[in-house]
Design an enzyme around this catalytic site. Structure first.
Site, mmCIF file in Angstrom:
data_model
loop_
_atom_site.group_PDB
_atom_site.id
_atom_site.type_symbol
_atom_site.label_atom_id
_atom_site.label_comp_id
_atom_site.label_asym_id
_atom_site.label_seq_id
_atom_site.Cartn_x
_atom_site.Cartn_y
_atom_site.Cartn_z
ATOM 1 N N ASP A 121 5.111 2.790 0.476
ATOM 2 C CA ASP A 121 3.795 3.103 1.073
ATOM 3 C C ASP A 121 3.915 3.511 2.545
ATOM 4 O O ASP A 121 3.062 3.165 3.365
ATOM 5 C CB ASP A 121 2.834 1.908 0.924
ATOM 6 C CG ASP A 121 2.617 1.523 -0.525
ATOM 7 O OD1 ASP A 121 2.545 2.426 -1.373
ATOM 8 O OD2 ASP A 121 2.520 0.312 -0.819
ATOM 9 N N ASN B 262 0.553 9.846 -3.446
ATOM 10 C CA ASN B 262 0.160 8.520 -3.926
ATOM 11 C C ASN B 262 -1.187 8.119 -3.333
ATOM 12 O O ASN B 262 -1.568 8.585 -2.260
ATOM 13 C CB ASN B 262 1.221 7.494 -3.501
ATOM 14 C CG ASN B 262 0.953 6.110 -4.057
ATOM 15 O OD1 ASN B 262 0.544 5.948 -5.206
ATOM 16 N ND2 ASN B 262 1.172 5.083 -3.234
ATOM 17 N N GLY C 131 10.334 5.146 1.598
ATOM 18 C CA GLY C 131 9.889 3.776 1.867
ATOM 19 C C GLY C 131 8.771 3.368 0.905
ATOM 20 O O GLY C 131 8.330 4.148 0.065
ATOM 21 N N LYS D 142 -14.286 2.718 -6.446
ATOM 22 C CA LYS D 142 -15.264 3.815 -6.390
ATOM 23 C C LYS D 142 -14.834 4.831 -5.320
ATOM 24 O O LYS D 142 -14.873 6.048 -5.541
ATOM 25 C CB LYS D 142 -16.649 3.236 -6.072
ATOM 26 C CG LYS D 142 -17.777 4.226 -6.059
ATOM 27 C CD LYS D 142 -19.125 3.485 -6.056
ATOM 28 C CE LYS D 142 -20.288 4.447 -6.146
ATOM 29 N NZ LYS D 142 -20.670 4.968 -4.829
ATOM 30 N N HIS E 193 -3.277 4.547 -2.285
ATOM 31 C CA HIS E 193 -3.043 3.114 -2.045
ATOM 32 C C HIS E 193 -4.359 2.485 -1.578
ATOM 33 O O HIS E 193 -5.051 3.048 -0.731
ATOM 34 C CB HIS E 193 -1.951 2.939 -0.985
ATOM 35 C CG HIS E 193 -1.569 1.505 -0.791
ATOM 36 N ND1 HIS E 193 -0.745 0.841 -1.664
ATOM 37 C CD2 HIS E 193 -1.923 0.608 0.154
ATOM 38 C CE1 HIS E 193 -0.603 -0.410 -1.262
ATOM 39 N NE2 HIS E 193 -1.304 -0.577 -0.160
ATOM 40 N N SER F 153 -5.991 4.923 1.192
ATOM 41 C CA SER F 153 -5.118 5.915 1.835
ATOM 42 C C SER F 153 -4.505 6.819 0.778
ATOM 43 O O SER F 153 -4.105 6.350 -0.292
ATOM 44 C CB SER F 153 -3.969 5.219 2.581
ATOM 45 O OG SER F 153 -4.468 4.344 3.569
ATOM 46 N N SER G 177 -7.701 4.214 -14.251
ATOM 47 C CA SER G 177 -9.046 4.687 -13.887
ATOM 48 C C SER G 177 -8.981 5.887 -12.937
ATOM 49 O O SER G 177 -9.841 6.782 -13.015
ATOM 50 C CB SER G 177 -9.879 3.557 -13.276
ATOM 51 O OG SER G 177 -9.383 3.180 -12.030
HETATM 52 C C1 GRF Z 1 -5.343 1.788 -7.557
HETATM 53 O O1 GRF Z 1 -6.033 0.814 -6.788
HETATM 54 C C2 GRF Z 1 -4.370 2.543 -6.706
HETATM 55 O O2 GRF Z 1 -4.769 2.672 -5.386
HETATM 56 C C3 GRF Z 1 -3.135 1.681 -6.766
HETATM 57 O O3 GRF Z 1 -3.107 1.181 -8.068
HETATM 58 C C4 GRF Z 1 -4.435 1.113 -8.591
HETATM 59 C C5 GRF Z 1 -4.421 1.845 -9.891
HETATM 60 O O4 GRF Z 1 -5.622 1.700 -10.606
HETATM 61 N N1 GRF Z 1 -1.958 2.431 -6.380
HETATM 62 P P1 GRF Z 1 -5.877 2.582 -11.883
HETATM 63 O O5 GRF Z 1 -4.695 2.353 -12.836
HETATM 64 O O6 GRF Z 1 -6.000 4.008 -11.473
HETATM 65 O O7 GRF Z 1 -7.151 2.050 -12.486
#
Ligand code: GRF
Length: 185
Positions: free
Chosen positions: A141, A103, A139, A168, A105, A132, A14
């Site tokens: 995250d 990344n 490491g 969202k 998170h 974040s 997503s």
């Molecule tokens: C997201 O919550 C992202 O923060 C985490 O993995 C999830 C991935 O969701 N690293 P999507 O595949 O983008 O729907």
């Protein structure tokens, strides 16, 4: 000049879709060269194909990762964007792309590193969850933070509702943050 990027995913995709839509809308000045996945069954790959994006699957083992480093350099990829990529990038990969791997998170790091961050945040007494965005280091995250966004907790909400708020927030802010990096804003 748009930044040339690749997006790495393992699952739903997503965030990849949100980024691709922002590129198409002219809100994110990037050229998505291809979507990479370690998981040939990732839903995100199908979504990428529907969006007309190139995709590539590779089984995550050393010889393939070494080839991938060469490919990313040959293709002059500016940024490697992780969006739900569930494999650890080895140190020899990370060292090749300093401050070029980013990344997202779903927690306010350094809280709830690793898996099931949303669930652990939901079960806590914290007043806020959040998102974040950070550079990737060796490491899990732990890399330097670029931006964080708070999502207020509401005692009445279910886990699914909280997850929806977090996603969202991710979809609204990943592209905006990348745009700031790409334009030096
Ligand atoms: C997201 O919550 C992202 O923060 C985490 O993995 C999830 C991935 O969701 N690293 P999507 O595949 O983008 O729907």
């Amino acid at each position: 000049m748009p930044k040339k990027i690749t997006i790495l995913l393992s699952g739903t995709g997503s965030n990849m879709v949100a980024l691709a839509q922002q590129v198409q809308a002219g809100k994110l000045n990037a050229d998505i060269a291809y979507i990479l996945s370690n998981n040939s069954k990732a839903e995100g790959l199908k979504k990428a194909e529907k969006l007309g994006l190139k995709t590539q699957t590779l089984s995550w083992k050393k010889e393939n990762i070494i080839d991938l480093i060469k490919q990313l350099k040959r293709d002059q990829i500016d940024y490697i964007i992780l969006a739900g990529f569930m494999r650890i990038l080895p140190p020899y990969f990370i060292r090749e792309f300093p401050y070029k791997i980013i990344n997202i998170h779903p927690s306010l790091l350094p809280h709830y590193k690793g898996l099931n961050a949303i669930e652990r945040s939901f079960e806590s007494e914290d007043a806020y969850g959040g998102v974040s965005i950070h550079y990737v280091d060796e490491g899990m995250d732990t890399g330097p933070l670029i931006a964080q966004f708070k999502v207020p907790r509401n005692k009445e909400e279910t886990l699914d509702e909280f997850k929806a708020h977090i996603h969202k927030c991710e979809h609204e802010n990943y592209g905006k943050t990348l745009q700031q990096i790409f334009t030096g804003a």
